[in-house]
Design an enzyme around this catalytic site. Sequence first.
Site, PDB file in Angstrom:
ATOM      1  N   GLU A 111      -6.622  11.425  -1.580  1.00  0.00           N
ATOM      2  CA  GLU A 111      -5.670  10.637  -2.348  1.00  0.00           C
ATOM      3  C   GLU A 111      -6.351   9.376  -2.893  1.00  0.00           C
ATOM      4  O   GLU A 111      -7.390   8.945  -2.371  1.00  0.00           O
ATOM      5  CB  GLU A 111      -4.502  10.224  -1.444  1.00  0.00           C
ATOM      6  CG  GLU A 111      -3.692  11.408  -0.905  1.00  0.00           C
ATOM      7  CD  GLU A 111      -2.660  11.940  -1.896  1.00  0.00           C
ATOM      8  OE1 GLU A 111      -2.897  11.850  -3.125  1.00  0.00           O
ATOM      9  OE2 GLU A 111      -1.630  12.459  -1.444  1.00  0.00           O
ATOM     10  N   HIS A 124      -5.779  13.255  -7.327  1.00  0.00           N
ATOM     11  CA  HIS A 124      -6.365  13.721  -6.065  1.00  0.00           C
ATOM     12  C   HIS A 124      -7.071  15.062  -6.246  1.00  0.00           C
ATOM     13  O   HIS A 124      -6.677  15.884  -7.075  1.00  0.00           O
ATOM     14  CB  HIS A 124      -5.344  13.725  -4.917  1.00  0.00           C
ATOM     15  CG  HIS A 124      -4.308  14.794  -4.926  1.00  0.00           C
ATOM     16  ND1 HIS A 124      -2.963  14.531  -4.975  1.00  0.00           N
ATOM     17  CD2 HIS A 124      -4.406  16.153  -4.857  1.00  0.00           C
ATOM     18  CE1 HIS A 124      -2.292  15.663  -4.941  1.00  0.00           C
ATOM     19  NE2 HIS A 124      -3.137  16.670  -4.876  1.00  0.00           N
TER      20      HIS A 124
HETATM   21  C1  GLP Z   1      -2.191  20.082  -3.890  1.00  0.00           C
HETATM   22  C2  GLP Z   1      -3.537  20.579  -3.379  1.00  0.00           C
HETATM   23  C3  GLP Z   1      -4.631  20.388  -4.384  1.00  0.00           C
HETATM   24  C4  GLP Z   1      -4.142  20.842  -5.741  1.00  0.00           C
HETATM   25  C5  GLP Z   1      -3.045  19.944  -6.201  1.00  0.00           C
HETATM   26  C6  GLP Z   1      -2.488  20.330  -7.557  1.00  0.00           C
HETATM   27  O1  GLP Z   1      -1.811  18.862  -3.377  1.00  0.00           O
HETATM   28  N1  GLP Z   1      -3.937  20.000  -2.143  1.00  0.00           N
HETATM   29  O2  GLP Z   1      -5.792  21.082  -3.972  1.00  0.00           O
HETATM   30  O3  GLP Z   1      -5.197  20.798  -6.669  1.00  0.00           O
HETATM   31  O4  GLP Z   1      -1.997  19.963  -5.266  1.00  0.00           O
HETATM   32  O5  GLP Z   1      -1.567  21.362  -7.416  1.00  0.00           O
HETATM   33  P1  GLP Z   1      -0.988  22.217  -8.596  1.00  0.00           P
HETATM   34  O6  GLP Z   1      -2.081  23.131  -9.001  1.00  0.00           O
HETATM   35  O7  GLP Z   1       0.171  22.955  -7.988  1.00  0.00           O
HETATM   36  O8  GLP Z   1      -0.600  21.263  -9.664  1.00  0.00           O
END
Ligand code: GLP
Length: 244
Positions: free
Chosen positions: A143, A138
């Site tokens: 999603e 995503h």
């Molecule tokens: C969340 C956000 C995204 C982000 C993703 C990954 O769901 N909505 O924008 O890129 O998670 O997060 P992380 O960087 O904590 O792995």
Amino acid sequence: MEFIIASDYDGMSRKAADVVESVMKDAPECVLGLATGSTPIGMYGCLVEDTAKGDVSFANVSTFNLDEYCGLTGDHDQSYRYFMDQNLFDSVDVDKAKTHVPNGCAADVDQMCEEYEQAIEDAGGIDIQVLGIGHNGHIGFNEPCDHFPVITHEVDLTESTINANSRLFDDISEVPRKAVTMGIGTIMKARKVVVLANGEGKADIISRAFTGPVVPEVPASVLQLHPDVTVVLDAEAASKLDIA
Ligand code: GLP
């Protein structure tokens, strides 16, 4: 698509900050598209440090965040508005009135989404969009599904995303089930995109997204069709990428 592979998280953060800062230096009134999540925190730290040193300034910059949880107000410590204030906005010279995060508590969500799209247009469009990537591919909160959603819209989060993000909440039952996110079309309209990922947990999805087929079941794969994408990885996230 350009790949920059750093040895570790700090190196990834530094190189991603350099990409963003080069846009800010070329156009001090630029429009930044921003992301939350653990991945860009180090990059925001670099931007804060460089602003303090006077290397870069947010004084004339506008920002639009990708997404927000539904039902969380900006003062909730897991809201993305709160995240942005804590990790960037409160520590740089940005005009808060020019920082935008979708309103997850809007009475009329569809209207709020239309207004968000219009505000991006009115600001002149996004010059550079920062993206992280979820384990299921995503981007923002777009999603995996059977089509690429075009504009800012409300989404039902998948169990995979709810589980991944539950680490930040006291209990998984507190994780919102819905969110508002820029659409894939909104993201693809940005003039430049920088994607960040670190850690071996992201290695599979990085490989699928950037060397596999472009399919809405892997939303980030659409970025293969964007004319100006820089992917900044640490060595672990790049470990399954066959780009030789
Ligand atoms: C969340 C956000 C995204 C982000 C993703 C990954 O769901 N909505 O924008 O890129 O998670 O997060 P992380 O960087 O904590 O792995």
